[in-house]
Design a protein around this motif. Structure first.
Motif, mmCIF file in Angstrom:
data_model
loop_
_atom_site.group_PDB
_atom_site.id
_atom_site.type_symbol
_atom_site.label_atom_id
_atom_site.label_comp_id
_atom_site.label_asym_id
_atom_site.label_seq_id
_atom_site.Cartn_x
_atom_site.Cartn_y
_atom_site.Cartn_z
ATOM 1 N N ARG A 1 19.531 -11.604 -17.791
ATOM 2 C CA ARG A 1 20.166 -10.627 -16.914
ATOM 3 C C ARG A 1 20.295 -11.191 -15.516
ATOM 4 N NH1 ARG A 1 23.411 -6.399 -16.862
ATOM 5 N NH2 ARG A 1 23.158 -5.900 -19.022
ATOM 6 N N ASP B 1 24.938 -3.715 -15.211
ATOM 7 C CA ASP B 1 26.107 -3.342 -16.029
ATOM 8 C C ASP B 1 27.239 -2.833 -15.141
ATOM 9 O OD1 ASP B 1 24.878 -3.987 -18.399
ATOM 10 O OD2 ASP B 1 24.211 -1.935 -18.819
ATOM 11 N N GLY C 1 24.247 -11.555 -18.559
ATOM 12 C CA GLY C 1 23.250 -12.630 -18.586
ATOM 13 C C GLY C 1 23.865 -13.857 -17.935
#
Ligand code: NI
Length: 242
Positions: A31, A35, A205
């Motif tokens: 990560r 998002d 990621g």
């Protein structure tokens, strides 16, 4: 993308991660941004890669070729979208890159590129070392960050790396098929890639790789896109000695 999220999402790496990078020439982290930001970046990406946009070119076909591009890329999207310079992704990537390069963050500059692998016809990226694209008269201290904006696996074109290949020399490259009107490079001589490692990543990621690390990605054989946003971090290149 006028209203970037200002958040406290900070990512760093451990000493073991740094040691892994130095031994293997790559590193992946699950990560690097939120998002929400990935979603905003997809919006910028799609604007830059819209069919009517003039901000991309096809890396893997001759300049001016007809038809849909097979590996469209845009270089330095931050020139059109300066807000890209201060995303959570870039802030976290700069912090990590500075650690991998053993530099202070203030000593690093960066430039970005975005790469699309369209569903079904996205071309492979042949095995190469990024340094082969750069000025051979200069010496580089750099690391590349690569973040997929869609989940990336072997079938839609995640990255593959040959561990330890960054410790070898810069190998001879040529334009694809020896055609100088094609931007993309490939190795001239075959190399042993039997130890290559695939690095699937979820959207948001990231992987990091040394400019001499051999890497490649397969064609996209799925119905899914594989959008990616890469950034190169470096100290100012200096004239190569000898
Ligand atoms: Ni590359």
């Amino acid at each position: 993308m006028s209203d970037l999220a200002i958040d406290e999402f900070e990512v760093d790496v451990t000493d073991d991660d740094v040691a892994f990078f130095h031994a293997n020439g790559y590193l992946s982290i699950e990560r690097i941004t939120t998002d929400e930001e990935v979603d905003q970046l997809r919006g910028v990406f799609d604007e830059l890669f819209a069919p009517s946009s003039s901000s991309y070119f096809d890396v893997m076909r001759p300049a001016g070729a007809d038809g849909a591009p097979i590996f469209p890329q845009t270089i330095m999207p931050e020139l059109r979208h300066p807000e890209l310079r201060d995303t959570t992704y870039v802030r976290n990537a700069r912090r990590i890159a500075a650690r991998l390069l053993d530099l202070d963050e203030s000593e690093t500059t960066h430039w970005g590129h975005m790469l699309d692998k369209p569903p079904r016809y996205g071309h492979e990226a042949p095995w190469h070392q990024d340094e082969a694209y750069w000025d051979p008269t200069l010496s580089y201290h750099a690391v590349g960050a690569w973040m997929p904006l869609d989940d990336a696996d072997v079938d839609n074109g995640c990255m593959w790396f040959v561990p330890g290949s960054h410790l070898g020399p810069l190998l001879p490259h040529q334009h694809l098929g020896g055609d100088p009107t094609i931007h993309g490079l490939e190795l001239i001589d075959p190399v042993d890639t039997s130890t290559a490692v695939a690095v699937p990543l979820r959207a948001g990621g990231a992987s990091f790789h040394h400019p001499r690390t051999l890497h490649f990605s397969r064609p996209n054989t799925t119905d899914r896109r594989r959008r990616a946003y890469a950034n190169e971090f470096q100290s100012p290149p200096v004239p190569r000695q000898g």
